[in-house]
Scaffold this motif. Sequence first.
Motif, PDB file in Angstrom:
ATOM      1  N   LEU A 324     -39.473 -36.655 -57.331  1.00 25.97           N
ATOM      2  CA  LEU A 324     -39.513 -36.214 -55.652  1.00 25.97           C
ATOM      3  C   LEU A 324     -40.631 -35.354 -55.770  1.00 25.97           C
ATOM      4  O   LEU A 324     -40.630 -33.833 -56.969  1.00 25.97           O
ATOM      5  CB  LEU A 324     -38.132 -35.232 -55.660  1.00 25.97           C
ATOM      6  CG  LEU A 324     -37.265 -36.285 -55.866  1.00 25.97           C
ATOM      7  CD1 LEU A 324     -35.739 -35.682 -56.105  1.00 25.97           C
ATOM      8  CD2 LEU A 324     -37.480 -36.950 -54.602  1.00 25.97           C
ATOM      9  N   THR A 327     -39.200 -30.146 -53.580  1.00 27.10           N
ATOM     10  CA  THR A 327     -37.612 -30.712 -52.548  1.00 27.10           C
ATOM     11  C   THR A 327     -38.659 -31.115 -51.275  1.00 27.10           C
ATOM     12  O   THR A 327     -37.218 -31.249 -50.388  1.00 27.10           O
ATOM     13  CB  THR A 327     -37.600 -28.951 -51.937  1.00 27.10           C
ATOM     14  OG1 THR A 327     -37.982 -28.544 -51.583  1.00 27.10           O
ATOM     15  CG2 THR A 327     -37.036 -28.985 -53.596  1.00 27.10           C
ATOM     16  N   THR A 330     -36.281 -34.795 -51.056  1.00 29.56           N
ATOM     17  CA  THR A 330     -34.663 -34.336 -52.337  1.00 29.56           C
ATOM     18  C   THR A 330     -33.590 -35.354 -50.958  1.00 29.56           C
ATOM     19  O   THR A 330     -33.106 -35.601 -51.438  1.00 29.56           O
ATOM     20  CB  THR A 330     -33.942 -32.895 -51.719  1.00 29.56           C
ATOM     21  OG1 THR A 330     -34.862 -31.808 -52.523  1.00 29.56           O
ATOM     22  CG2 THR A 330     -33.233 -32.793 -52.561  1.00 29.56           C
ATOM     23  N   ILE A 333     -31.644 -37.339 -51.815  1.00 28.50           N
ATOM     24  CA  ILE A 333     -30.557 -38.194 -53.534  1.00 28.50           C
ATOM     25  C   ILE A 333     -29.154 -38.895 -52.978  1.00 28.50           C
ATOM     26  O   ILE A 333     -28.925 -39.485 -52.771  1.00 28.50           O
ATOM     27  CB  ILE A 333     -30.412 -36.823 -53.641  1.00 28.50           C
ATOM     28  CG1 ILE A 333     -32.000 -36.860 -55.102  1.00 28.50           C
ATOM     29  CG2 ILE A 333     -29.124 -36.491 -54.519  1.00 28.50           C
ATOM     30  CD1 ILE A 333     -31.895 -35.080 -55.553  1.00 28.50           C
ATOM     31  N   PHE A 359     -33.361 -39.730 -60.605  1.00 27.06           N
ATOM     32  CA  PHE A 359     -34.420 -39.234 -59.874  1.00 27.06           C
ATOM     33  C   PHE A 359     -35.118 -37.719 -60.687  1.00 27.06           C
ATOM     34  O   PHE A 359     -34.323 -37.572 -62.216  1.00 27.06           O
ATOM     35  CB  PHE A 359     -33.696 -38.184 -59.271  1.00 27.06           C
ATOM     36  CG  PHE A 359     -33.582 -38.650 -57.670  1.00 27.06           C
ATOM     37  CD1 PHE A 359     -34.660 -38.934 -56.538  1.00 27.06           C
ATOM     38  CD2 PHE A 359     -32.798 -39.581 -57.226  1.00 27.06           C
ATOM     39  CE1 PHE A 359     -34.421 -39.325 -54.964  1.00 27.06           C
ATOM     40  CE2 PHE A 359     -31.971 -40.395 -55.623  1.00 27.06           C
ATOM     41  CZ  PHE A 359     -32.966 -40.993 -54.971  1.00 27.06           C
ATOM     42  N   TYR A 361     -37.207 -34.258 -60.600  1.00 25.28           N
ATOM     43  CA  TYR A 361     -37.952 -33.406 -60.312  1.00 25.28           C
ATOM     44  C   TYR A 361     -39.512 -32.645 -60.368  1.00 25.28           C
ATOM     45  O   TYR A 361     -39.162 -31.828 -60.935  1.00 25.28           O
ATOM     46  CB  TYR A 361     -36.420 -32.415 -58.873  1.00 25.28           C
ATOM     47  CG  TYR A 361     -37.272 -30.900 -58.225  1.00 25.28           C
ATOM     48  CD1 TYR A 361     -38.159 -30.549 -57.084  1.00 25.28           C
ATOM     49  CD2 TYR A 361     -36.413 -29.743 -58.985  1.00 25.28           C
ATOM     50  CE1 TYR A 361     -37.882 -29.445 -57.262  1.00 25.28           C
ATOM     51  CE2 TYR A 361     -36.376 -28.309 -58.953  1.00 25.28           C
ATOM     52  CZ  TYR A 361     -37.928 -28.804 -57.814  1.00 25.28           C
ATOM     53  OH  TYR A 361     -37.831 -27.410 -56.939  1.00 25.28           O
ATOM     54  N   ASN A 363     -41.191 -28.839 -59.459  1.00 20.97           N
ATOM     55  CA  ASN A 363     -41.539 -28.242 -58.589  1.00 20.97           C
ATOM     56  C   ASN A 363     -42.783 -27.135 -58.199  1.00 20.97           C
ATOM     57  O   ASN A 363     -43.706 -27.660 -59.577  1.00 20.97           O
ATOM     58  CB  ASN A 363     -40.755 -26.394 -59.541  1.00 20.97           C
ATOM     59  CG  ASN A 363     -40.939 -25.399 -58.672  1.00 20.97           C
ATOM     60  OD1 ASN A 363     -41.512 -24.536 -58.620  1.00 20.97           O
ATOM     61  ND2 ASN A 363     -39.764 -25.010 -58.024  1.00 20.97           N
ATOM     62  N   CYS A 433     -31.864 -30.609 -55.811  1.00 21.22           N
ATOM     63  CA  CYS A 433     -32.442 -31.726 -56.815  1.00 21.22           C
ATOM     64  C   CYS A 433     -32.461 -31.521 -58.724  1.00 21.22           C
ATOM     65  O   CYS A 433     -32.303 -32.584 -59.268  1.00 21.22           O
ATOM     66  CB  CYS A 433     -34.258 -30.958 -57.029  1.00 21.22           C
ATOM     67  SG  CYS A 433     -35.301 -31.500 -54.906  1.00 21.22           S
ATOM     68  N   THR A 436     -29.388 -33.372 -59.888  1.00 21.05           N
ATOM     69  CA  THR A 436     -29.165 -34.279 -59.916  1.00 21.05           C
ATOM     70  C   THR A 436     -30.109 -35.088 -60.752  1.00 21.05           C
ATOM     71  O   THR A 436     -30.257 -35.675 -61.579  1.00 21.05           O
ATOM     72  CB  THR A 436     -29.389 -34.860 -58.131  1.00 21.05           C
ATOM     73  OG1 THR A 436     -28.584 -34.317 -57.045  1.00 21.05           O
ATOM     74  CG2 THR A 436     -28.857 -36.408 -58.591  1.00 21.05           C
ATOM     75  N   SER A 437     -31.301 -34.496 -61.047  1.00 24.85           N
ATOM     76  CA  SER A 437     -32.508 -34.951 -61.489  1.00 24.85           C
ATOM     77  C   SER A 437     -32.089 -34.971 -62.999  1.00 24.85           C
ATOM     78  O   SER A 437     -31.566 -34.006 -63.620  1.00 24.85           O
ATOM     79  CB  SER A 437     -33.685 -34.336 -61.028  1.00 24.85           C
ATOM     80  OG  SER A 437     -33.852 -34.235 -60.450  1.00 24.85           O
ATOM     81  N   VAL A 440     -36.705 -31.661 -65.019  1.00 23.49           N
ATOM     82  CA  VAL A 440     -37.400 -31.029 -63.575  1.00 23.49           C
ATOM     83  C   VAL A 440     -38.346 -30.216 -64.481  1.00 23.49           C
ATOM     84  O   VAL A 440     -38.295 -30.141 -65.348  1.00 23.49           O
ATOM     85  CB  VAL A 440     -36.209 -29.976 -63.503  1.00 23.49           C
ATOM     86  CG1 VAL A 440     -36.945 -28.745 -62.841  1.00 23.49           C
ATOM     87  CG2 VAL A 440     -34.666 -30.436 -62.759  1.00 23.49           C
TER      88      VAL A 440
END
Length: 822
Positions: A324, A327, A330, A333, A359, A361, A363, A433, A436-437, A440
């Motif tokens: 991802l 976001t 997102t 998901i 997943f 993510y 940032n 995010c 679930t991920s 990160v």
Amino acid sequence: AVKATSTVDKAQVKAFKEQVEKHLRTTIGTSPEKASKLAWWQALVATVNEDIFGRLTDTQQTHAKNDTRAVHYLSAEFLMGRLTINNLTNLEKFDVAREALKEFGLDINDICEEEPDMALGNGGLGRLAACFMDSLATCNYPCVGYGIHYENGLFRQEIRAGKQVERPDSWREYGCPWEVCRPESVQNIPLGGYVEKQTAPDGSQCSVWHPSSMIKGVPWDIPVVGYRGSSVAILRLWESRSTEQFNWDVFNAGGYVDAQTEKSLAETISKVLYPNDSTEAGKELRLTQQYFFCACSLRDILRRYKRSHHNDFSEFASKIAIQLNDTHPTIAIPELMRLLIDEEGLSYEQAWDITSKSFNYTNHTLLPEALEKWPVYIFEKLLPRHLELIYEINFRFLNGPVEAKWPGNNEMKSKLSIIEEGEVRKVRMANLCVITSEHVNGVAKIHSKLVKEDLFPDYAQLWPNKFCNVTNGVTPRRWILSCNRGLAELYNDVAGKDWPLDLDKCEALKKYADKKEYQDRFMKIKHDNKVALAKTIKELCGVEVDPNALFDVQVKRLHEYKRQHLNLLYIMSLYKSLLEDPDQDIVPQVFIFGAKAAPAYTLAKDIIFAINAVGEKINNDLRIKGKLKVVFIPNYRVSLAEKIIPAADISEQISTAGYEASGTSNMKFSMNGALTLGTMDGANIEIVEQAGIENNFIFGLSVEEVQKLKPRYNPWDYYNADHDLKAVVDWLDSDFFTPGQPGALSSIKSSLLNNGDPFLVLADFASYKAAHQRAQKMFKDKAKWAKAAMINSATMGIFSSDRSIKDYATNIWTLKSQLIKK
Ligand code: 26R
């Protein structure tokens, strides 16, 4: 500006020439005698495409046959720029093409100016996605990039009377010859409506979504050619269209004409890229865009998975990684959860197991106003079933891991919850995010540390190993090889021809950094690039600039945290001192700006106006004898960056420490031999770690100092204590730069003094000025400057996006590269 030096195979040139002429006649339907430049460009692209599509098929067949694990890069933005020169370069056909066109009496650079930029992105995040596609293809990783086929990219900027005016960008008005439509992969996407609760015979509850409309997603594929082209990656962009079911009520009522009006609603979804790149507006259409492309992409992924695995989802997470890009995607998901539960019949637990293993993510910003939060009422209206699943994910998270770690702690629960309570309840996309991920990541060492410690400290306690860093990178194929041919040849000579695939090889230049002969060659390349840029500036701004002057460049989106106004205040103070003493011996300097402001960001637009107003005054003031010039190049975009960056002496990277997640132009500038004048922020820190602090001009407060000062900061203290600073800030209030319009620049002063100077411009001013003075001093010592520039360029190996992509592949995706069979 491209030099014609290397020898090119005559037979290849002849063959290429024949191909172009054939396409001109049989694909484009014209002849060399009457072809326009656009027609020549189209024939050139048709020629290149003959090479590309064969390789694309080979790539896809190899992956299908081996059932390889692949990464799916979901991004609302891909800022591709122009593709012709890049594709020719990656296919190693550039020199052949240039010679072939020359035989028709054409200049290849001139012909390639016909290509509109593909500007389907705002800035850093979108361009990063484009560099990543180049590296994924070059490093032979199985992948698909998924995004939106915007009809209009980022607005075209015009400057009228010094002010930004936004115009539509219709990049494919006459068709884009690189893309192919794939009607066989069209998707239908439901939207709106309501959820009906049903009780199964065994007493269990289930939800049935009755959407109110259906939108068609049409995929357009853009092949991305890897360097020395073994594999061709694919960028799949979704265009929205109406379906006949779009609004069946209207049709059923016999409203054929009304239905045509309704049609435009569905087609609005992919009409335009939102031009905000820092303030989340929470617009319904934007969430619809995000959902639309994620839903299309996931169905595409599932369709391909089921081709080899049918209804057995046990291998899903081992075959599919989804990244991802911020976001923005997102919603993918809950959409994957929904597809697995509602459409494939899996249990919630099975679906969550798969989803939470698939997943990851990334940032890209810590700015609080950029963190996406969608009002619950918008979800209720557009995506009621997704909202229900988000509640379920949240419930299980709060009553599972959070309750286990902090039993009975409601404060912790409300902090970590996906739902923000308040007058308007909101869905916090970043929380979804992180929960679930698997991984990160932030985009530079300092940024990743702040993501973990300041943005998500509580999640980090729960899952310390989830958080990691992947420092950004840029593709050396576009950002050196294609845009700076002179420097590329120098590297061919000192480092061999493989440096574009292994940028660490450029380190070989370091041992020549003391040698006069090489310094002269390096600075001659820079000078030629400056001559070419001076010509562009004359054409675009009507301002004459001297290529012997120091070219000081700040090009990036306009934002207060990037502090273009700090740069401007310094320019004003320099101008003031020149007026006080016109004969002082300073280095002639050209300050070059390029920046788009979000259309609703008033202060950003005021800063653009101020730069233009100050420039107008300075450029026409004969008293300063041309020692100072200020130019604002309109409509900054990828294709302009390719002309500007190779010509820079100084790269301005002056964000308030802690605010620029990474920066990527900082890397491009350094690679091309500019010295960084910047703060210890983002990837600047890692750049000086490589190139040496003594070869750059670092200034300003550090992240820790900013954090310490901020709560007790008073800009007036700095204003009152520094005469020079006070004088330039007050100058903004006069009508000196805006004759007859006093107060036209006052909003900037006001933001600094009455609005608390949120980005500490005044606090860093003195230190910034001192850094400039060090730079001027070094620029006078030609040998010293040349050496520092060479060391910067030679030590940027780790900032190749190949390194970034290999980091993702090893640490996040566990993805292996695949050689392509022809
Ligand atoms: C929510 C919406 C309005 C929005 C917010 C922020 C849309 C777009 C953005 C752009 C942000 C995410 C962005 O471009 N960030 C930049 O990402 C680059 C690539 O990682 C970094 O180099 C750069 O520092 C960062 O600002």
